[in-house]
Design a protein around this motif. Structure first.
Motif, short mmCIF file in Angstrom:
data_model
loop_
_atom_site.label_atom_id
_atom_site.label_comp_id
_atom_site.label_asym_id
_atom_site.label_seq_id
_atom_site.Cartn_x
_atom_site.Cartn_y
_atom_site.Cartn_z
N ASN A 162 3.35 6.08 -2.30
CA ASN A 162 4.52 6.92 -2.54
C ASN A 162 4.65 7.22 -4.03
O ASN A 162 5.00 8.34 -4.42
CB ASN A 162 5.80 6.23 -2.04
N TRP A 163 4.40 6.22 -4.84
CA TRP A 163 4.45 6.41 -6.30
C TRP A 163 3.41 7.46 -6.71
O TRP A 163 3.71 8.40 -7.43
CB TRP A 163 4.17 5.06 -6.98
N ILE A 164 2.21 7.29 -6.20
CA ILE A 164 1.14 8.23 -6.55
C ILE A 164 1.48 9.63 -6.07
O ILE A 164 1.17 10.62 -6.76
CB ILE A 164 -0.20 7.71 -5.97
N ALA A 204 4.00 1.72 -0.74
CA ALA A 204 4.86 1.88 -1.92
C ALA A 204 4.04 2.45 -3.08
O ALA A 204 4.48 3.34 -3.79
CB ALA A 204 5.49 0.55 -2.30
N TRP A 205 2.83 1.94 -3.26
CA TRP A 205 1.97 2.49 -4.31
C TRP A 205 1.61 3.94 -4.02
O TRP A 205 1.60 4.79 -4.90
CB TRP A 205 0.69 1.66 -4.48
N LEU A 255 0.82 -1.22 0.00
CA LEU A 255 0.00 0.00 0.00
C LEU A 255 0.85 1.27 0.00
O LEU A 255 0.66 2.17 -0.83
CB LEU A 255 -0.96 -0.03 1.20
#
Lengths: 546, 546
Positions: free
Chosen positions: B515-517, B512-513, B510
């Motif tokens: 942070n990407w977003i 990591a996604w 969750l």
């Protein structure tokens, strides 16, 4: 447009040779045969085109070569095994391409592990010369790694020190989770540009065996024969994967059993699956070829998924529909279940499994529309279970067939088609409710109407004729209005409740971090390491830890 | 500078009240008491300052209030429960701050679950008024959610539709993994701005119970009493968490048992832990207060970790050192193990566990230096086991104490201090090697020298006096030269081999996604949803799915 269809006679980068029961797949990249202009594939580095061939080879070895029990991956070049993914290619690629490139190469490596584990076709790697980055990640996907002990051959994951990105094709995860390399050693290894060689590489379990360079081929063949001897693949006729027929128009892609309609205004692709035209063969002998419906539909779906991922980036919602005789899908599923021990049927089941797994990790919203005349039964019902939402029409509708929509469970929903986290889609749907799975199992083969399907939790919503059009339209429009990225992150979280496996950790933990890094100026900014690699300029990094 | 130290008399945002065995923690945010200028905390929205108080309250309820068996989280405002994290605050925050803000708030929610599961102090939520985003994520961290059924009270996760980010404080994961909300329902819920209320919220398991608004308080108290009745917390004296003494200088942070030296040139912080000055109390009664060494060191370490995370972003490597009498650490560990059933010792062990978990998910490179005179024993050895690398001096060194460095295992290394993935650090280090763990267990209490430590796999490298300085210096300089982001992704992968839990999935999948977003223009670009929220302008999105 990127085409994923190929065949050995067209390979530019791999040399496939046979000495049954062993095949050898030698990487011998043609540096000029790139998928795009702007880079050269030096030192056996690869781009997507190289991996498309590898994927094809892995697939054909399974289906067309029952006599092959083990496969040696090696290099066709004298001084290098493989330098990994081509950096200039990565540096010039868009973010979506980078992410999808890694996803596809990961899936190819998963297929190698699947062949080893489930098809009696064990992959080994024989390394001579530098084996760096994606090259070593390819080796990590194989069961056994033999390396020449010649003072210059080495394995390395230099992404962090050289490129400011991760070894993101499974490398980090497979190091610690598959090969159980101790985490502090993995830390050292992944930060050491020049990698490791010789005895230390064996001691750290980075490779399984080192041998004198002159004996590499002989010993690799011996190990391949030893491992192949444990295979349960019978000799006999393979299934020839004949060319996949496809017509692409501006708004339509037509396969034999699958028609994709693209609606650019709503950013959707509707994937209409046609059920089988006739019954499965009554006997197994001689009855299976590439026209066998389950195999044909797996191939067409896979091609469509890959095509849409790469060539239709702005088509953000995929809508699954089906039409045909549910009874015929059921009898095909029954055939697959009854003959699961046959090696050809096993391959078809595994291929369906891998194709559906591609769907789970596709960054597109997935909807299923279950209408009268559809055939969402068993293996095809998995498309609805893989969807973020399934809408099923309650009752019938003017102009439709008189029989309301129904769905049907088969044995295929209860085991063979597991997700990458090891759960069936039903287990993932009903986490912590094993009783529910038992109850569903008791309904195998029954025709399930919309009200029952909703009660059983198999579909999301069951609008009637009056609401159907508006409800679907609004859901699709709403989806098109959301941020693509937020949806990707949300779907990646909600689709994978429950346990994690090496494969799911690569997709979730490793790839998500890599995607983040692929957005960070340290890697992709004007002064980022990926941009500047090979220019002689030093990258400049934001000194903050986040 | 952000200070994580607070106490109830200084709370601006929470009202803590007691009716033993039940406590009530009412969120009543002072909209002007923000941590930074530029936003107001309307509608019980929160910033880091609000969560610092919550974290403090959760901590004190455990240590200072044995008589409290259950805690009701509710709102002190009439019309709203909580609107979640403040959007303007997020919109104006730097990327590192956003990431660390989410990490800290996640850790607070993990602490709530830890209290419920392991401390006999069960958290419940009583919702009246809108409960949105981070507000509902807070509720999800509690064991039981009661909601007023009044037509206006609802729960929602509107991040995706409103802000183009995720419910990233555990929301997505807890929905499917903890509450087993069916994935397609979770998809609908997370894309529906207005959320759900009433019976449907119960049917979908978003909440546990709906009650008339007038009965909310009464029924929440009843449920709290019922749940508290199952608690094994004894009544008695708590441990008062007296103010934590700390001196901060330009290059030093000094606590009683911990001195942090900051080297800005090398981007390192050296954390020197002082072992206990004397033996643990011989009897348990009356012997434990905030000066008890294991508790004091946990508090100091936790404060240092949080301080360094937020206030020293460019200090990229943390180096753990220790000095003192290893035997006294051992006897403190023995005391903790022997009295593990005492509720106070249980709390101290759990606190050590949570503090070490903070370390595992800190995005800093962690090194341990084990030198003569150090006391890396048992619970303190965990710092070395949590490190990405541990260097241990082989032999002695001129000017050092004559006794070479040694380390020591205690019971604390074999169970109480598990990582967020449920494994001890030894289990994570030796994945798939249970025999190795048994062999290590047989060495509990033994003094282990450098050669043996290396053979046992407990340390990474054992340079001698001649190599030590250069090897450490090079490793530190090398670390400082790498991209921070690549290191973060690499460490997040290598530290967490093995299984995943809800807690580890929140950190890995969750976050990591998210942070990407948090890097994507759809959220944070000039026309991104997070930037434009509240301005009346509509965001513009890149239409590509990645």
């Amino acid at each position: 447009m990127i085409d994923f269809r190929t065949e050995p006679s067209r390979y530019r980068h791999w040399k496939l040779s046979f000495a049954a029961p062993v095949a050898t797949l030698a990487m011998d990249v043609d540096e000029n045969a790139t998928l795009n202009p702007g880079y050269e594939l030096k030192l056996n580095s690869y781009d997507l085109g190289v991996d498309i061939e590898l994927n094809d080879a892995v697939q054909r070895l399974r289906f067309e070569h029952p006599e092959i029990k083990s496969v040696i991956i090696t290099s066709g070049k004298e001084r290098v095994f493989c330098a990994g993914a081509n950096i200039r290619m990565l540096g010039q690629s868009s973010h979506p391409f980078k992410v999808n490139f890694c996803k596809f190469t990961n899936e190819t490596r998963n297929a190698i592990e699947d062949a080893t584990r489930n098809s009696g076709q064990t992959y080994l790697t024989a390394i001579s010369g530098a084996c760096a980055g994606g090259g070593y990640e390819l080796a990590l996907a194989t069961e056994y790694i033999i390396m020449a002990d010649d003072g210059s051959t080495n394995v390395s994951l230099p992404e962090v020190p050289l490129l400011a990105v991760l070894p993101g094709t499974g490398g980090l995860t497979r190091l610690v989770d598959k090969r159980h390399v101790r985490r502090d050693r993995a830390d050292f290894f992944c930060t050491t540009e020049e990698g490791l060689k010789g005895k230390r590489a064996v001691d750290w379990n980075l490779v399984d065996e080192i041998v004198p360079r002159t004996q590499l081929t002989t010993i690799a063949a011996r190990r391949a024969n030893e491992m192949g001897a444990r295979s349960n693949r019978p000799s006999g006729e393979g299934i020839s994967l004949t060319p996949l027929a496809r017509t692409i128009e501006e708004r339509r892609i037509v396969y034999q059993h699958l028609t994709v309609e693209i609606d650019r205004d709503n950013a959707t692709a509707s994937l209409m699956i046609d059920g089988p035209a006739g019954a499965p063969p009554s006997r197994l002998e001689g009855g299976l070829d590439a026209d066998f419906w389950p195999l044909a539909i797996a191939r067409e779906l896979e091609d469509a998924i890959l095509h849409l991922r790469f060539n239709e980036e702005t088509i953000r919602t995929w809508i699954f529909r089906s039409r045909g005789d549910s009874g015929l899908v059921k009898s095909h599923d029954a055939f697959l279940a009854a003959n699961a021990d046959d090696w050809r049927v096993r391959e078809i089941n595994l291929y369906l499994k891998r194709t559906l797994k591609r769907l789970d990790v596709s960054s597109r919203s997935l909807f299923a529309l279950i209408e009268p005349g559809s055939c969402f039964c068993g293996s095809i019902l998995e498309l609805a279970l893989a969807s973020d939402r399934a809408y099923m029409l309650r009752g019938s509708r003017e102009g439709d067939e008189p029989i309301p929509a129904n769905i049907c469970l088969t044995e295929m929903n209860f085991g063979p088609l597991t997700m990458c986290n090891g759960l069936t889609r039903l287990e993932g749907r009903f986490l912590g409710e094993p009783d529910r799975i038992d109850e569903l199992r008791s309904r195998i083969s029954n025709s399930i109407d919309s009200m029952t399907a909703e009660q059983l939790g198999l579909v999301s919503f069951i609008p009637d004729e009056i609401d159907w059009d508006d409800e679907i339209r609004l859901a699709i429009e709403e989806r098109a209005a959301f941020s693509s990225d937020a949806l990707t992150g949300m779907e990646a979280s909600l689709r994978f409740g429950g346990p994690e496996t090496i494969e799911s950790k690569i997709f979730a933990r490793l790839s998500a971090w890599q995607n983040w890094i692929f957005q960070r100026p340290n890697a992709v900014g004007e002064k980022g390491a990926l941009k500047l690699y090979g220019t002689g300029s030093r990258p400049e990094f934001d000194p903050r830890r986040v």
